[in-house]
Design a protein around this motif. Structure first.
Motif, mmCIF file in Angstrom:
data_model
loop_
_atom_site.group_PDB
_atom_site.id
_atom_site.type_symbol
_atom_site.label_atom_id
_atom_site.label_comp_id
_atom_site.label_asym_id
_atom_site.label_seq_id
_atom_site.Cartn_x
_atom_site.Cartn_y
_atom_site.Cartn_z
ATOM 1 N N LYS A 160 15.304 15.730 17.720
ATOM 2 C CA LYS A 160 16.235 15.503 16.605
ATOM 3 C C LYS A 160 17.158 16.705 16.402
ATOM 4 O O LYS A 160 17.763 16.873 15.351
ATOM 5 C CB LYS A 160 15.466 15.214 15.307
ATOM 6 N N VAL A 162 15.829 15.915 6.763
ATOM 7 C CA VAL A 162 15.157 14.630 6.586
ATOM 8 C C VAL A 162 15.049 13.891 7.925
ATOM 9 O O VAL A 162 14.011 13.294 8.231
ATOM 10 C CB VAL A 162 15.876 13.775 5.519
ATOM 11 N N ALA A 163 16.112 13.938 8.743
ATOM 12 C CA ALA A 163 16.082 13.265 10.049
ATOM 13 C C ALA A 163 15.003 13.863 10.956
ATOM 14 O O ALA A 163 14.291 13.132 11.654
ATOM 15 C CB ALA A 163 17.452 13.351 10.715
ATOM 16 N N ASP A 218 11.683 12.642 9.714
ATOM 17 C CA ASP A 218 11.494 11.240 10.102
ATOM 18 C C ASP A 218 11.097 11.135 11.576
ATOM 19 O O ASP A 218 10.216 10.352 11.934
ATOM 20 C CB ASP A 218 12.756 10.423 9.847
ATOM 21 N N GLY A 224 7.513 12.346 11.914
ATOM 22 C CA GLY A 224 6.623 11.346 11.330
ATOM 23 C C GLY A 224 6.450 10.144 12.227
ATOM 24 O O GLY A 224 5.331 9.642 12.415
ATOM 25 N N HIS A 225 7.545 9.672 12.819
ATOM 26 C CA HIS A 225 7.481 8.511 13.713
ATOM 27 C C HIS A 225 6.688 8.829 14.980
ATOM 28 O O HIS A 225 5.806 8.055 15.376
ATOM 29 C CB HIS A 225 8.889 8.028 14.075
ATOM 30 N N ARG A 253 -1.206 10.631 10.836
ATOM 31 C CA ARG A 253 -0.420 10.488 9.617
ATOM 32 C C ARG A 253 -0.605 11.724 8.726
ATOM 33 O O ARG A 253 -1.689 12.291 8.666
ATOM 34 C CB ARG A 253 -0.862 9.252 8.859
#
Length: 125
Positions: free
Chosen positions: A18, A50-51, A54, A57-58, A66
């Motif tokens: 990212k 945030v990206a 994300d 997290g993915h 998790r």
């Protein structure tokens, strides 16, 4: 099931994907009971913070890993993702320089990681 080190390295790889920069994985084993590894990276703005979160997290959710807790969120300059033995810190440049976790944990060895993005973007030491 991923080992703790594999979890930290996958988080770093996802952050790199990212376009996070100044990625560091610190080995905290034997130094603290907080976590075994810190994954620390920077993002150029709040949207990218945030990206990156994300993306991490993915990538970890695909492996059924998790977070137990996430601090920060939209508009945050520092987002923390707590995966138990792995804690991910995503900063904007100013906030990272202010808190300087690498200096605070200066005794922690750095784990070698392979990156696609340039390793150094800002002025982190």
């Amino acid at each position: 099931m991923l080992s703790v080190l594999e979890t930290a390295l996958l988080a770093a790889k996802a952050a790199d994907g990212k376009k996070a920069y100044d990625l560091v994985v610190l080995d905290l084993k034997g130094l603290t009971s907080i976590a075994d590894y810190f994954v620390i990276c920077s993002a150029s703005n709040m949207t990218q913070v945030v990206a990156v979160a994300d993306g991490i997290g993915h990538a970890l959710a695909v492996e059924d890993v998790r977070p137990s807790h996430i601090e920060g969120g939209a508009g945050a300059t520092w987002l923390l993702m707590d995966y138990g033995d792995v804690v991910v810190h995503i900063f904007d440049e100013q906030t990272r320089a202010y808190y300087s976790l690498e200096r605070l944990w200066g005794d922690a060895p750095r784990v070698p990681i392979r990156l696609k993005a340039p390793a150094l973007h800002g002025a982190v030491s």
